[in-house]
Scaffold this active site. Structure first.
Site, short mmCIF file in Angstrom:
data_model
loop_
_atom_site.label_atom_id
_atom_site.label_comp_id
_atom_site.label_asym_id
_atom_site.label_seq_id
_atom_site.Cartn_x
_atom_site.Cartn_y
_atom_site.Cartn_z
N HIS A 125 -44.34 33.59 -31.42
CA HIS A 125 -43.18 34.39 -31.28
C HIS A 125 -42.26 34.09 -32.42
O HIS A 125 -41.73 33.07 -32.64
CB HIS A 125 -42.57 33.60 -29.89
CG HIS A 125 -41.27 34.23 -29.60
ND1 HIS A 125 -40.20 33.69 -29.40
CD2 HIS A 125 -40.90 35.71 -29.40
CE1 HIS A 125 -39.08 34.42 -29.13
NE2 HIS A 125 -39.61 35.71 -29.18
N SER A 126 -41.70 35.56 -32.90
CA SER A 126 -40.63 35.21 -33.73
C SER A 126 -40.69 34.40 -34.88
O SER A 126 -41.69 34.31 -35.46
CB SER A 126 -39.29 35.00 -32.77
OG SER A 126 -38.21 35.39 -33.84
N MET A 127 -39.89 33.44 -35.12
CA MET A 127 -39.58 32.44 -36.21
C MET A 127 -39.05 33.03 -37.32
O MET A 127 -39.54 33.51 -38.06
CB MET A 127 -40.67 31.83 -36.53
CG MET A 127 -40.50 30.55 -37.64
SD MET A 127 -39.42 29.29 -37.31
CE MET A 127 -40.47 28.42 -35.95
#
Length: 229
Positions: A125-127
């Site tokens: 997820h994302s980062m």
């Protein structure tokens, strides 16, 4: 899948923490959280993910966005969500050390090795900011170690973008750095005690450009005398 267990993996500066759902013999899925988050990111998502055989797919709404997740054709999955170093319950790196994106990729390598996973599904997820694709850890790991990833699932991520002319050099240099570091960690031993003469000889063998006089000067500050002399 509502129940989970806590895990800890030793690292040179402490431990990397993680939480796991499902049977440990199930298909391995490693879950990576986003910027300044932790493994609890997946608390609401994991119970909704597949537990048995299915050939279909389903849609989930995550943070107001639709994310298409593939249902795995496996008899159960083992989900492990790790806390990156300095996040959640994982140890912080020593004071004065930075948190570089490549260090997070190395954390993933350490956890996969501790779990003895040779091939697994990676869900990230994302980062990082969308303007800086080098911050996305899951695509980077997949790019550096493609032989270890059977599927890559990205949530709110653009993937990892490199200029075509830079790809080969980046891949070789960054993987070499990680592999060399982990190799040295695995070989860590108590420093050997040598006589001053043997220490000088070892230094000269490793540095052919040094003279005996230059090596002796360096050893004055580069070696420590033991109680046994």
């Amino acid at each position: 899948l509502g129940m989970f267990s806590e895990l800890k993996f030793p690292v040179p500066w402490g431990h990397v923490a993680a939480k796991a759902w499902g049977p440990s013999e199930g298909h391995p899925v490693l879950c990576l959280h986003g910027w300044l988050d932790n493994a609890n990111t997946f608390d609401k998502l994991i119970p909704l993910l597949p537990r048995g055989r299915s050939g279909s797919s389903r849609w989930l709404v995550l943070c107001g966005r639709a994310a298409h997740l593939i249902l795995f054709p496996f008899q159960g999955c083992y989900y492990v969500a790790m806390d990156f170093s300095g996040h959640g319950l994982s140890s912080h790196r020593p004071a004065g050390c930075s948190y570089h994106f490549l260090d997070y990729v190395t954390d993933v390598c350490r956890v996969a090795a501790a779990l003895q996973w040779r091939r697994f599904t990676l869900m990230g997820h994302s980062m990082g900011n969308y303007s800086f694709s080098y911050c996305f850890i899951s695509p980077q790991f997949c790019f550096l170690y493609p032989e270890m990833v059977d599927k890559l699932i990205l949530l709110e991520s653009l993937g990892f973008l490199l200029a075509p002319e830079d790809t080969e050099a980046w891949l070789k240099s960054k993987r070499r750095v990680i592999d060399r570091l982990l190799s040295l960690e695995a070989k860590q031993q108590t420093p050997k005690a040598r006589s001053p003469e043997a220490a000088l000889q070892r230094l000269l063998e490793a540095n052919s450009h040094l003279t005996a006089e230059g090596g002796a000067i360096l050893l004055q500050r580069g070696a420590t005398e033991t109680p046994a002399g």
